[in-house]
Design an enzyme around this catalytic site. Structure first.
Site, mmCIF file in Angstrom:
data_model
loop_
_atom_site.group_PDB
_atom_site.id
_atom_site.type_symbol
_atom_site.label_atom_id
_atom_site.label_comp_id
_atom_site.label_asym_id
_atom_site.label_seq_id
_atom_site.Cartn_x
_atom_site.Cartn_y
_atom_site.Cartn_z
ATOM 1 N N LYS A 166 34.018 47.078 35.329
ATOM 2 C CA LYS A 166 34.377 46.312 34.099
ATOM 3 C C LYS A 166 33.307 45.359 34.026
ATOM 4 C CE LYS A 166 37.400 43.146 36.013
ATOM 5 N NZ LYS A 166 36.779 41.958 36.004
ATOM 6 N N HIS A 196 39.082 48.339 40.495
ATOM 7 C CA HIS A 196 39.524 48.566 41.869
ATOM 8 C C HIS A 196 41.195 48.217 41.992
ATOM 9 C CE1 HIS A 196 39.447 43.921 41.495
ATOM 10 N NE2 HIS A 196 39.876 44.086 42.543
ATOM 11 N N LYS A 200 43.913 50.220 45.244
ATOM 12 C CA LYS A 200 44.590 49.452 46.290
ATOM 13 C C LYS A 200 45.711 50.541 46.506
ATOM 14 C CE LYS A 200 43.936 44.789 44.428
ATOM 15 N NZ LYS A 200 43.270 44.056 45.279
ATOM 16 N N GLU A 234 46.230 33.878 41.824
ATOM 17 C CA GLU A 234 45.006 33.469 42.487
ATOM 18 C C GLU A 234 45.045 31.932 42.886
ATOM 19 O OE1 GLU A 234 41.335 36.064 42.042
ATOM 20 O OE2 GLU A 234 42.022 35.621 40.249
ATOM 21 N N ASP A 253 39.605 39.399 31.678
ATOM 22 C CA ASP A 253 39.168 39.628 33.167
ATOM 23 C C ASP A 253 40.414 40.294 33.923
ATOM 24 O OD1 ASP A 253 37.447 39.042 35.362
ATOM 25 O OD2 ASP A 253 38.805 37.682 36.066
ATOM 26 N N HIS A 258 42.955 45.467 34.960
ATOM 27 C CA HIS A 258 43.789 45.713 36.236
ATOM 28 C C HIS A 258 45.230 45.963 35.771
ATOM 29 C CE1 HIS A 258 40.151 44.943 38.010
ATOM 30 N NE2 HIS A 258 39.765 43.740 38.088
ATOM 31 N N LYS A 358 43.955 31.597 37.640
ATOM 32 C CA LYS A 358 43.282 30.981 38.818
ATOM 33 C C LYS A 358 43.917 29.889 39.147
ATOM 34 C CE LYS A 358 39.722 33.865 38.289
ATOM 35 N NZ LYS A 358 39.557 34.754 39.501
#
Ligand code: BG6
Length: 506
Positions: A166, A196, A200, A234, A253, A258, A358
């Site tokens: 991506k 990704h 997981k 995060e 993002d 995701h 974030k």
């Protein structure tokens, strides 16, 4: 000798790669060093790779094969999470590493690459199979694919597959353009779009949990589920990726890819089989059932945030606008939250709240499914805490599943309080979980696309995210609106409070 593990899955251990060459564009980049090489090395260490295996790194910097091997050894040493490099395994592995220097835009590169592939095919017996991995800037995806096509490398005696990372476009239109360029050379079935999160272990386990057990599925619908919260928090900031992040933002993002994929895995219909097409069709169908928001709904049900300076553990952290590569007036979201609704019979009216950011207080990714209360509250007397039943799927850092339900406190009287029934991956299986990249690389070499995204899913996700992205771009945001180290803007709490809900404190 460790005791025999009763949970060891003999089927999974049969999954070994067939012979192939892997060509990594962007071989000197961060992704190759941090993720791809450690994952490939680990697959070699676990004896999952075929002896007929080679990696050709491609990048602009001139390097000899030996210098490339040296760099990759350092990378594996620095970034392998749980394996010290075994000198014997490394020696055998490194014999299969090669390097070709060149610019993606230069046709000469592909001529050299073709010659090197032919040579490696002879010496390493890679069976004519080639997996191309574009670990480059997205602007190089189309030129690289067309370059490969121009040199006749898109087809050959064995199979050809292409992995891309991506972002798959910046919006619906550019996602389609990219796909059209790739399709000039590769069939859609040979394009592996990596996400990704789908690799997981705990995300894969959602499928096992839902469709391997008979007891949860009957509850998995609007009659019993009150709402779902998906959190990907995060604690890190933008970590030297200020310039990239400023162009992207949290919504594009994390949510566009995701987290919508995670939501699709939680909410999709059971697939008829575990075959790749079947699972991907269901995930795609779910994504297409998410209702795109109107401008009025966006004002209510989508919240953008950006962190300002803050203090964590006595340490002062800069705000996003003070990070390197970021505009002093940046309007980019470092936090995004939204309430999504799925328009189908199973989920009509059930909010799926998604939030990511974030510089939040801690790193944690989880899915919390909140169930409806018992129809009659007979135990809500004094001293009781009748919190609703919750099923929590913990994706990271601790991996596991907990079910929270009410129990009687010991003693006279009927006071209730929530207790937890916990499954913890590490404790139950006593073995390490492979990294997402190990899983996904092995799948691509085997030709199993179950955990990869497909163009129709990419488009469906953009159809949901793009209206929000556009609305946010057209509005002047009062940023920063949360200090680093806190749980995001207040508006995100209000968004849930309007429906009588509150974010869980993970
Ligand atoms: C990446 C994003 O795709 O995922 C990053 O670009 C983010 O900004 C990362 O930090 C999170 O991945 P993980 O596996 O650490 O949750």
């Amino acid at each position: 000798m460790p005791p025999e593990n009763p949970f060891q899955d003999p089927v999974r251990f049969e999954r070994r790669a067939p012979e192939c060459a892997i060509v990594i564009f962007g071989a000197n980049g961060d992704l190759t060093r941090r993720k791809l090489m450690p994952a490939l090395y680990r697959l070699a260490y676990d004896r999952r790779l075929s002896a007929g295996f080679a990696v050709i790194g491609v990048s602009r910097t001139p390097l000899s094969d030996d210098a490339f091997r040296q760099k990759m050894q350092e990378a594996v040493q620095s970034f392998s999470e749980d394996t010290a490099v075994d000198p014997e395994v490394w020696k055998t592995f490194a014999e299969g590493l090669f390097y070709v220097a060149g610019d993606v835009a230069d046709a000469e590169l592909y001529t050299r690459l073709r010659a090197r592939l032919a040579e490696v095919n002879e010496t390493r017996h890679t069976g004519g199979n080639v997996l191309f991995y574009l670990a480059t800037q997205p602007s190089q995806y189309a030129p690289a694919a067309l370059g490969l096509g121009g040199a006749g490398l898109g087809k050959g005696e064995g199979w050809r597959r292409l992995i891309i990372e991506k972002p798959f476009g910046k919006d619906l239109a550019t996602a389609r353009e990219l796909s059209a360029s790739l399709h000039q050379v590769f069939d859609e079935s040979d394009v592996y779009r990596i996400d990704h999160y789908l690799g997981k272990e705990t995300v894969q386990n959602i499928l096992a949990f839902r469709f391997g057990n008979g007891i949860f599925e009957p509850l998995w619908n609007r009659r019993y589920v009150n709402h779902v919260q998906i959190t990907a928090a995060e604690s890190i900031g933008v970590e030297g990726r200020g310039a990239y992040y400023q162009e992207t933002g949290a919504l594009a993002d994390m949510i566009q890819n995701h987290l919508l994929q995670v939501m699709a895995t939680i909410a999709m219909e059971p697939s008829a089989s575990f075959r790749s097409a079947s699972v991907r069709d269901e995930r795609s169908k779910l994504l297409r059932s998410i209702r795109p928001m109107t401008p009025e709904q966006i004002l209510q049900d989508a919240v953008a945030g950006q962190y300002g300076p803050g203090e964590v553990g006595g340490q002062t952290l800069p705000g996003f606008r003070q990070e390197a590569g970021v505009d002093a007036e940046s309007q980019t979201d470092t936090y995004a939250a939204a309430a999504f609704f799925v328009e189908n019979w199973r989920w009509a009216g059930v909010p799926f709240y998604i939030r990511t950011g974030k510089r939040l207080p801690k790193r944690t990714t989880e899915i919390a499914i909140q169930f409806n209360p018992a129809p009659l509250a007979i135990f809500d007397g004094e001293g009781s805490d009748c919190s609703p039943n919750l099923l929590i799927v913990r994706i990271q850092p601790e991996e596991g599943i907990s079910l929270k339900f009410l129990s009687k406190r010991p003693g006279s009287g009927m006071q209730l309080r929530p207790v937890s029934m916990d499954f913890n991956y590490g404790a139950s299986f006593g073995e390490r979980s492979p990294s997402a990249y190990e899983t996904l690389l092995l799948d691509a070499i085997i030709g199993d696309a179950t955990l990869y995204t497909r163009q129709d899913m990419v488009e469906a996700s953009w159809a949901v995210v793009e209206p929000i992205q556009n609305a946010w771009r057209e509005t002047h945001q009062e940023f920063p609106n949360y200090p680093a180290g806190t749980w995001g803007p207040r508006a995100a709490d209000q968004m849930l409070a309007r429906r009588g809900h509150a974010w869980r404190k993970p």
